[in-house]
Design a protein around this motif. Structure first.
Motif, mmCIF file in Angstrom:
data_model
loop_
_atom_site.group_PDB
_atom_site.id
_atom_site.type_symbol
_atom_site.label_atom_id
_atom_site.label_comp_id
_atom_site.label_asym_id
_atom_site.label_seq_id
_atom_site.Cartn_x
_atom_site.Cartn_y
_atom_site.Cartn_z
ATOM 1 N N SER A 1 9.133 -4.928 -38.786
ATOM 2 C CA SER A 1 7.770 -5.461 -38.917
ATOM 3 C C SER A 1 7.122 -5.667 -37.560
ATOM 4 O O SER A 1 5.932 -5.396 -37.384
ATOM 5 C CB SER A 1 7.797 -6.794 -39.666
ATOM 6 O OG SER A 1 8.085 -6.573 -41.008
ATOM 7 N N ALA A 2 7.906 -6.139 -36.605
ATOM 8 C CA ALA A 2 7.357 -6.366 -35.265
ATOM 9 C C ALA A 2 6.899 -5.041 -34.664
ATOM 10 O O ALA A 2 5.820 -4.958 -34.057
ATOM 11 C CB ALA A 2 8.408 -7.017 -34.372
ATOM 12 N N PHE A 3 7.687 -4.010 -34.870
ATOM 13 C CA PHE A 3 7.333 -2.683 -34.365
ATOM 14 C C PHE A 3 6.035 -2.189 -35.016
ATOM 15 O O PHE A 3 5.123 -1.702 -34.337
ATOM 16 C CB PHE A 3 8.494 -1.724 -34.657
ATOM 17 C CG PHE A 3 8.323 -0.329 -34.133
ATOM 18 C CD1 PHE A 3 7.948 -0.097 -32.814
ATOM 19 C CD2 PHE A 3 8.554 0.761 -34.958
ATOM 20 C CE1 PHE A 3 7.805 1.202 -32.330
ATOM 21 C CE2 PHE A 3 8.408 2.061 -34.482
ATOM 22 C CZ PHE A 3 8.037 2.276 -33.172
ATOM 23 N N LEU A 4 5.948 -2.383 -36.320
ATOM 24 C CA LEU A 4 4.748 -1.957 -37.055
ATOM 25 C C LEU A 4 3.515 -2.715 -36.568
ATOM 26 O O LEU A 4 2.481 -2.108 -36.248
ATOM 27 C CB LEU A 4 4.968 -2.191 -38.554
ATOM 28 C CG LEU A 4 3.772 -1.999 -39.483
ATOM 29 C CD1 LEU A 4 3.188 -0.606 -39.344
ATOM 30 C CD2 LEU A 4 4.180 -2.251 -40.933
ATOM 31 N N VAL B 1 -1.550 -2.964 -33.323
ATOM 32 C CA VAL B 1 -2.411 -3.593 -32.314
ATOM 33 C C VAL B 1 -2.681 -2.608 -31.164
ATOM 34 O O VAL B 1 -3.816 -2.485 -30.689
ATOM 35 C CB VAL B 1 -1.792 -4.900 -31.785
ATOM 36 C CG1 VAL B 1 -2.600 -5.452 -30.622
ATOM 37 C CG2 VAL B 1 -1.710 -5.938 -32.897
ATOM 38 N N VAL B 2 -1.638 -1.897 -30.733
ATOM 39 C CA VAL B 2 -1.814 -0.944 -29.631
ATOM 40 C C VAL B 2 -2.832 0.144 -30.023
ATOM 41 O O VAL B 2 -3.769 0.443 -29.272
ATOM 42 C CB VAL B 2 -0.457 -0.305 -29.239
ATOM 43 C CG1 VAL B 2 -0.672 0.879 -28.306
ATOM 44 C CG2 VAL B 2 0.434 -1.345 -28.585
ATOM 45 N N ILE B 3 -2.677 0.696 -31.226
ATOM 46 C CA ILE B 3 -3.625 1.719 -31.677
ATOM 47 C C ILE B 3 -5.038 1.145 -31.715
ATOM 48 O O ILE B 3 -5.985 1.732 -31.199
ATOM 49 C CB ILE B 3 -3.233 2.238 -33.085
ATOM 50 C CG1 ILE B 3 -1.921 3.025 -33.014
ATOM 51 C CG2 ILE B 3 -4.348 3.114 -33.664
ATOM 52 C CD1 ILE B 3 -1.411 3.481 -34.367
ATOM 53 N N ALA C 1 3.723 5.819 -37.560
ATOM 54 C CA ALA C 1 2.352 6.275 -37.292
ATOM 55 C C ALA C 1 1.389 5.957 -38.440
ATOM 56 O O ALA C 1 0.364 5.280 -38.228
ATOM 57 C CB ALA C 1 2.346 7.771 -36.992
ATOM 58 N N LEU C 2 1.710 6.415 -39.635
ATOM 59 C CA LEU C 2 0.765 6.229 -40.744
ATOM 60 C C LEU C 2 0.588 4.760 -41.144
ATOM 61 O O LEU C 2 -0.555 4.295 -41.261
ATOM 62 C CB LEU C 2 1.169 7.092 -41.947
ATOM 63 C CG LEU C 2 1.109 8.610 -41.708
ATOM 64 C CD1 LEU C 2 1.446 9.363 -42.991
ATOM 65 C CD2 LEU C 2 -0.257 9.046 -41.200
ATOM 66 N N PRO C 3 1.697 4.013 -41.332
ATOM 67 C CA PRO C 3 1.481 2.599 -41.653
ATOM 68 C C PRO C 3 0.726 1.851 -40.551
ATOM 69 O O PRO C 3 -0.128 1.013 -40.852
ATOM 70 C CB PRO C 3 2.893 2.027 -41.828
ATOM 71 C CG PRO C 3 3.849 3.120 -41.581
ATOM 72 C CD PRO C 3 3.113 4.403 -41.476
ATOM 73 N N ALA C 4 1.007 2.175 -39.288
ATOM 74 C CA ALA C 4 0.327 1.456 -38.202
ATOM 75 C C ALA C 4 -1.163 1.796 -38.178
ATOM 76 O O ALA C 4 -2.001 0.922 -37.938
ATOM 77 C CB ALA C 4 0.978 1.794 -36.861
ATOM 78 N N LEU C 5 -1.496 3.063 -38.451
ATOM 79 C CA LEU C 5 -2.915 3.447 -38.504
ATOM 80 C C LEU C 5 -3.625 2.681 -39.621
ATOM 81 O O LEU C 5 -4.736 2.177 -39.429
ATOM 82 C CB LEU C 5 -3.034 4.944 -38.775
ATOM 83 C CG LEU C 5 -3.124 5.873 -37.575
ATOM 84 C CD1 LEU C 5 -3.169 7.325 -38.042
ATOM 85 C CD2 LEU C 5 -4.384 5.567 -36.760
ATOM 86 N N SER C 6 -2.994 2.605 -40.794
ATOM 87 C CA SER C 6 -3.637 1.903 -41.917
ATOM 88 C C SER C 6 -3.823 0.436 -41.592
ATOM 89 O O SER C 6 -4.855 -0.158 -41.893
ATOM 90 C CB SER C 6 -2.795 1.986 -43.189
ATOM 91 O OG SER C 6 -2.072 3.159 -43.240
ATOM 92 N N LEU C 7 -2.795 -0.140 -40.982
ATOM 93 C CA LEU C 7 -2.824 -1.562 -40.675
ATOM 94 C C LEU C 7 -3.835 -1.857 -39.559
ATOM 95 O O LEU C 7 -4.512 -2.889 -39.576
ATOM 96 C CB LEU C 7 -1.424 -1.998 -40.242
ATOM 97 C CG LEU C 7 -1.145 -3.477 -40.128
ATOM 98 C CD1 LEU C 7 -1.408 -4.167 -41.456
ATOM 99 C CD2 LEU C 7 0.295 -3.710 -39.708
ATOM 100 N N GLY C 8 -3.945 -0.925 -38.595
ATOM 101 C CA GLY C 8 -4.778 -1.198 -37.426
ATOM 102 C C GLY C 8 -6.251 -0.874 -37.603
ATOM 103 O O GLY C 8 -7.073 -1.241 -36.769
ATOM 104 N N MET D 1 -9.210 -2.455 -35.508
ATOM 105 C CA MET D 1 -9.946 -1.553 -34.621
ATOM 106 C C MET D 1 -11.445 -1.689 -34.871
ATOM 107 O O MET D 1 -12.239 -1.782 -33.937
ATOM 108 C CB MET D 1 -9.468 -0.117 -34.910
ATOM 109 C CG MET D 1 -9.967 0.957 -34.012
ATOM 110 S SD MET D 1 -11.506 1.647 -34.581
ATOM 111 C CE MET D 1 -10.980 2.614 -35.962
ATOM 112 N N ALA D 2 -11.838 -1.757 -36.135
ATOM 113 C CA ALA D 2 -13.257 -1.837 -36.473
ATOM 114 C C ALA D 2 -13.876 -3.125 -35.926
ATOM 115 O O ALA D 2 -14.936 -3.108 -35.293
ATOM 116 C CB ALA D 2 -13.417 -1.761 -37.986
ATOM 117 N N HIS D 3 -13.208 -4.250 -36.165
ATOM 118 C CA HIS D 3 -13.734 -5.527 -35.671
ATOM 119 C C HIS D 3 -13.814 -5.525 -34.146
ATOM 120 O O HIS D 3 -14.797 -5.989 -33.557
ATOM 121 C CB HIS D 3 -12.834 -6.682 -36.127
ATOM 122 C CG HIS D 3 -13.005 -7.040 -37.572
ATOM 123 N ND1 HIS D 3 -14.103 -7.716 -38.035
ATOM 124 C CD2 HIS D 3 -12.233 -6.798 -38.651
ATOM 125 C CE1 HIS D 3 -13.992 -7.887 -39.344
ATOM 126 N NE2 HIS D 3 -12.860 -7.333 -39.738
#
Lengths: 325, 303
Positions: A106-109, A114-116, A190-197, A201-203
């Motif tokens: 989870s920490a990695f995700l 956040v990085v993305i 990659a995919l889960p992090a993009l969805s989560l971020g 990113m928008a805000h």
């Protein structure tokens, strides 16, 4: 002067940590309380409907379910403080071990998300803020509003459809330990992090844009321009630095949604993290595991908030006196 | 004396009318507020009048022979894995969204505003007790708290709404408290107290109406979050239950057929996105309209 500021910061930090401890106690009470008013008999859940009343009673005795709730709470809390969260009713494993196994995923995700978000949002926000009311700005706004309005799980499904089903370039589910296999780890996250971020990113894009515009109007920018400082230096060396505080605020405000998102996104991508562990525990009515995982997620959430607040106080000393808690 | 007070009353009504006209003018020229109103207006129209034309039986009618039909003349948004018409389900889903937003934000407001108001008005230990409790509730990531509450109450749409409502109580309490604390300092509140009005009357008739603006903004933005959170819970299977035509649940059911029938996910996704966008725009817009000083400060955001 410097030491006075340091002392003030130390006082502020101490007060915040104190509040954190009190809140943690409160959270443990609420978590334990909610879980223990769950309808349904834990003994019945473990042994099934056909168990004899005698066996049920014996199990209740051995689990200590017949004792008053506050004694059971203190017992549990004492265990938690010594690293013993009991055993999962479903898996039989120690709850603490299950949590420690899932926490890194989870920490990695969350870290990847956040990085993305930050690496995409800051340049986008800068472009939009500089080229205000042009097509670049408009496109950025559309992207940002899409990110804020789309549910993260929907975006996750779209990404699976495009990158896993259609192009087959990224795996649709699972987790690989990045310490063992960095490339595999990144491909799976990659995919889960993009969805989560995406929402973060928008805000961030919107906030970067508006605070940059604000900064570019400030007196010091006009002065720098009149002295012939290049626009690039003005933006990147001066304005952006001052625009960073509001951006940090947004990250702080969004942490809660990031943690909420983890529960859902880990479900979408069958990602074996803490959120999925907590969710499955809830479905299974695995009370000890619910207590442990919910308390852990809430603790990590509060610690992240604390870090953002302290960082904020370091960057803007006014916060320490202005009751930033 | 009588004439004087009549003059004063007329002056007050005039001032009030001017203020309203001013607010309306600012509202009309705020593109976010207008866009948000149009989107939410659309949702309300579909949610209120849609069920007059579409019955739940029609929306749940199985037609397995025609399952996975792509969007076309017979089914503008296609059909799902059971051959149900997606458009009909989207139409009925609008009412569910209104219900979701209304109930959860209703609960959050009904509990959060009085708590925050009392905390801000009374102060002292009462304030500390209420606000520390709110802090503890805020120490849970929002969906996690809602999930836990739903697990206790059992999965259903109404329970999900209650859970989301509970989760948002502290946000309303915080906003209300900070407004009340500043309004209480004003002269007219002191005047009312000096005239011997009861505290409860002063709080609810003098203080709260003057603290309403940020609460309204909070409500509008919370509606967006509530719709998203409810969709998330339904997606996890803890909110709406089959065969309810909820947008979140429709996306959950589309999961296995994504490559085969993407329209099963796309239209409910658009429904959620439009609604959330509408409430977000409306919230931003109302904030600009009700609080011109704030929009002047954040002027950059509106251009």
């Amino acid at each position: 002067m410097r030491s006075a500021i340091d002392a003030q910061f130390a006082r502020y930090a101490a007060r915040r940590v104190g509040l954190l401890v009190v809140s943690l106690l409160g959270v443990s009470v609420v978590t334990f309380g909610i879980v223990n008013v769950l309808p349904g008999d834990v003994a019945l859940l473990i042994l099934g409907n056909r168990a004899s009343p005698e066996r049920l009673e014996a199990l209740r005795q051995s689990l200590g379910l017949n004792r008053p709730i506050w004694i059971r709470y203190l017992d549990w809390l004492g265990g938690v403080l010594t690293g013993d969260m009991g055993e999962s009713l479903r898996f039989g494993d120690p709850v603490a071990r299950l949590i420690v196994q899932r926490l890194p995923a989870s920490a990695f995700l969350a870290g990847a998300a956040v990085v993305i978000a930050v690496t995409v949002a800051i340049p986008l926000g800068v472009v939009a803020g500089q080229a205000r009311n042009t097509w670049k700005d408009f496109t950025t706004s559309v992207v940002a509003f899409t990110g804020i309005s789309l549910p993260d799980f929907f975006w996750g499904l779209v990404l699976i459809l495009v990158f896993a089903e259609f192009f087959s370039v990224l795996p649709p589910s699972g987790y690989v330990n990045p310490a063992v296999d960095p490339i595999g780890g990144l491909r799976h996250v990659a995919l889960p992090a993009l969805s989560l971020g995406f929402a973060l990113m928008a805000h961030l894009t919107r906030m970067t844009r508006s605070s940059l515009i604000e900064e570019l109007r400030a007196g010091y920018v006009r002065l720098a321009r009149s002295k012939g400082v290049s626009e690039r230096d003005i933006v990147y060396r001066h304005a952006l630095r001052n625009a960073f505080l509001p951006v940090l605020t947004v990250i702080g405000l969004q942490i809660g949604f990031l943690f909420s998102g983890i529960v859902i996104i880990e479900q979408v991508f069958a990602y074996p993290g803490l959120g999925r562990l907590a969710f499955q525990a809830l479905l299974n009515r695995d009370t000890t595991l619910i207590q442990g995982s919910v308390l852990t997620i809430a603790t990590v959430f509060m610690l992240s908030n604390l870090i953002v607040d302290l960082l904020y106080a370091v960057l803007d000393p006014r916060v320490q006196t202005g009751g930033g808690a | 004396m009588a004439a004087e007070s009549a003059d004063a009353a007329r002056w007050l009504t005039d001032a009030r009318r001017r203020k309203l006209a001013d607010l309306f003018g600012r509202y009309r020229s705020n593109s976010k507020a207008v866009a948000g109103t149009i989107l939410i207006g659309l949702l309300i129209v579909v949610g209120v009048f849609g069920p007059l034309f579409v019955s739940l039986e029609q929306a749940n009618a199985l037609d397995v022979a025609n399952r996975f039909q792509p969007p076309g003349p017979a089914h503008p948004m296609g059909t799902d894995h059971l051959g149900r018409d997606v458009l009909l389900r989207i139409v009925l889903g609008a009412r569910i969204s209104l219900y979701i937003g209304g109930l959860s934000v209703g609960i959050a407001t009904a509990a959060g505003v009085p708590l925050g108001a009392v905390a801000g008005y009374v102060g002292g230990n009462v304030d500390d007790t209420i606000m520390r409790t709110m802090d503890i509730l805020m120490s849970f990531p929002p969906i996690l708290l809602a999930l836990t509450v739903v697990a206790v109450l059992g999965p259903s749409l109404t329970n999900a709404m209650i859970a989301i409502g509970v989760t948002y109580v502290p946000y309303f309490a915080r906003v209300t408290r900070s407004e009340v604390v500043s309004v209480v300092e004003e002269d007219f509140v002191e005047a009312a107290r000096a005239l011997g009005e009861r505290d409860s009357r002063v709080l609810f008739w003098e203080v709260l109406p003057n603290a309403a603006a940020p609460i309204i903004v909070q409500a509008s933005i919370s509606l967006a979050f509530a719709i998203l959170a409810a969709a998330g819970l339904s997606f996890l299977g803890l909110g709406a239950q089959p065969p309810q035509p909820s947008w979140g649940l429709m996306i959950r059911q589309s999961k296995q057929y994504l490559a085969q029938a993407p329209w099963m996910a796309i239209f409910p996704g658009l429904g959620i996105a439009t609604t959330v966008l509408g409430f977000n725009l409306l919230g931003d817009g109302i904030r600009d309209v009700l609080d011109p000083t704030m929009s002047a400060e954040l002027g950059a955001e509106n251009e």
